[in-house]
Design an enzyme around this catalytic site. Structure first.
Site, mmCIF file in Angstrom:
data_model
loop_
_atom_site.group_PDB
_atom_site.id
_atom_site.type_symbol
_atom_site.label_atom_id
_atom_site.label_comp_id
_atom_site.label_asym_id
_atom_site.label_seq_id
_atom_site.Cartn_x
_atom_site.Cartn_y
_atom_site.Cartn_z
ATOM 1 N N LEU A 153 -14.582 9.186 -64.721
ATOM 2 C CA LEU A 153 -15.315 9.825 -63.627
ATOM 3 C C LEU A 153 -15.186 11.342 -63.595
ATOM 4 O O LEU A 153 -15.676 11.988 -62.669
ATOM 5 C CB LEU A 153 -14.900 9.242 -62.263
ATOM 6 C CG LEU A 153 -14.922 7.716 -62.162
ATOM 7 C CD1 LEU A 153 -14.552 7.275 -60.756
ATOM 8 C CD2 LEU A 153 -16.278 7.163 -62.557
ATOM 9 N N GLU A 203 -8.872 19.682 -66.695
ATOM 10 C CA GLU A 203 -8.890 20.230 -68.058
ATOM 11 C C GLU A 203 -7.588 20.957 -68.375
ATOM 12 O O GLU A 203 -7.037 20.820 -69.476
ATOM 13 C CB GLU A 203 -10.089 21.166 -68.228
ATOM 14 C CG GLU A 203 -11.424 20.474 -68.421
ATOM 15 C CD GLU A 203 -11.980 19.813 -67.171
ATOM 16 O OE1 GLU A 203 -12.948 19.042 -67.285
ATOM 17 O OE2 GLU A 203 -11.455 20.072 -66.056
ATOM 18 N N ASP A 208 5.285 14.441 -81.001
ATOM 19 C CA ASP A 208 4.913 13.781 -82.251
ATOM 20 C C ASP A 208 5.354 14.588 -83.468
ATOM 21 O O ASP A 208 5.827 14.024 -84.462
ATOM 22 C CB ASP A 208 3.404 13.574 -82.291
ATOM 23 C CG ASP A 208 2.954 12.910 -83.579
ATOM 24 O OD1 ASP A 208 3.369 11.762 -83.828
ATOM 25 O OD2 ASP A 208 2.206 13.549 -84.347
#
Length: 292
Positions: free
Chosen positions: A206, A245, A259
């Site tokens: 959304l 964002e 990672d």
């Protein structure tokens, strides 16, 4: 001097309630704050509005506070006995201690005072929203929907977010010495964060597709605390904000750091991802008072 207007509202008393506040800074900028509770009282909402407004103001500021609540103003200025809501009064007293110069002013409700009417509308609006249980992403039929922003004007929107990755000293040293097994941790992580910001609507249901004018990510190596400090800024001229964002940019940057370094140590900790500030839109400018 900073001027503050506060008010609370409750439908039923007790019942669903809301609070509202407007902060007017010396440069003329205004900040609107509001919130709600499902089961509360009018007095509790009046207290909550004052507490939340003062939380947003820098300590030791000179403040002129206005409220149409005799309950709040006279308890503070005339020593009315506190018979209920003791926990909220204690919370307010702690906030007041941070501000050495507050003048408390009673304003007659519904007398035409612009800002008093404004905070009253904010409080009542929140209370009514709780009563209707109407969420912006839920339709009248109870179905999930995207909010229609078509009637809004394009304005400049800026958001800053922040987060941390706590790591071992070994990881810090390898990144500083540029000998991490997977390569350049900082550059790859920045690129990942920027790419993620541009794909926020694909990650968060959304969220609106908006044109980003700029995304900037900085990663500071905090050697004293063995951590990476990530800051992201997102900017756009659009109908809706860019808070998500900026937060997505920080989140994916942090995950990429994890990672890229997990072959050295799996115990790294991502923490305290937060919106630091936002500019533009109906809610105006918001600045987080404290940061982790």
């Amino acid at each position: 001097m900073i001027k503050v207007y506060t008010d609370g509202s409750c439908l039923g008393n007790p019942g669903p309630g809301g609070w509202g506040a407007v902060i007017i800074f010396p440069n003329g900028e205004e900040m609107e704050l509001s919130g709600s509770e499902e089961d509360t009282t009018n007095n509790r909402m009046e207290l909550r509005s004052v507490i939340e407004a003062l939380h947003f103001i820098e300590p030791s500021s000179i403040i002129e506070l206005f409220s149409d609540s005799l309950y709040v103003i006279n308890t503070i200025t005339k020593g009315w006995k506190k018979k209920a809501n003791i926990s909220l009064w204690n919370e307010l007293e702690k906030v007041i201690q941070k501000h050495s110069n507050i003048s408390w002013n009673w304003v007659k409700g519904h007398s035409g005072d612009f800002y008093n009417e404004k905070v009253n509308d904010l409080a009542q609006g929140k209370a009514e929203m709780v009563k209707k249980n109407k969420l912006s992403h839920i339709s009248e039929e109870g179905k999930v929907q995207m909010v229609d922003v078509g009637q809004k004007s394009d304005t400049e929107r800026i958001a800053f977010a922040k987060g941390f990755v706590k790591v071992s000293q070994q990881i810090i040293l390898q990144v500083l010495n540029a000998n991490n097994p997977k390569g350049d941790v900082l550059s790859v992580s920045r690129i990942a964060g920027i790419m993620a910001a541009k794909r926020t609507p694909e990650l968060i249901p959304l969220c609106h597709q908006i044109d980003l004018n700029h995304v900037d990510i900085t990663i500071e190596i905090d050697e004293d605390n063995n951590r990476f400090v990530i800051e992201a800024m997102a900017k756009s001229n659009s109908k809706t904000g860019v808070e998500m964002e900026s937060l997505v940019a920080v989140s994916i940057t942090a995950l990429t750091i994890y990672d890229m370094t997990k072959s050295i140590d799996h115990d790294s900790l991502i923490s305290d991802i937060q919106l630091v500030s936002k500019k533009g839109g109906k809610s105006g400018n918001i600045i987080r008072e404290t940061s982790f």
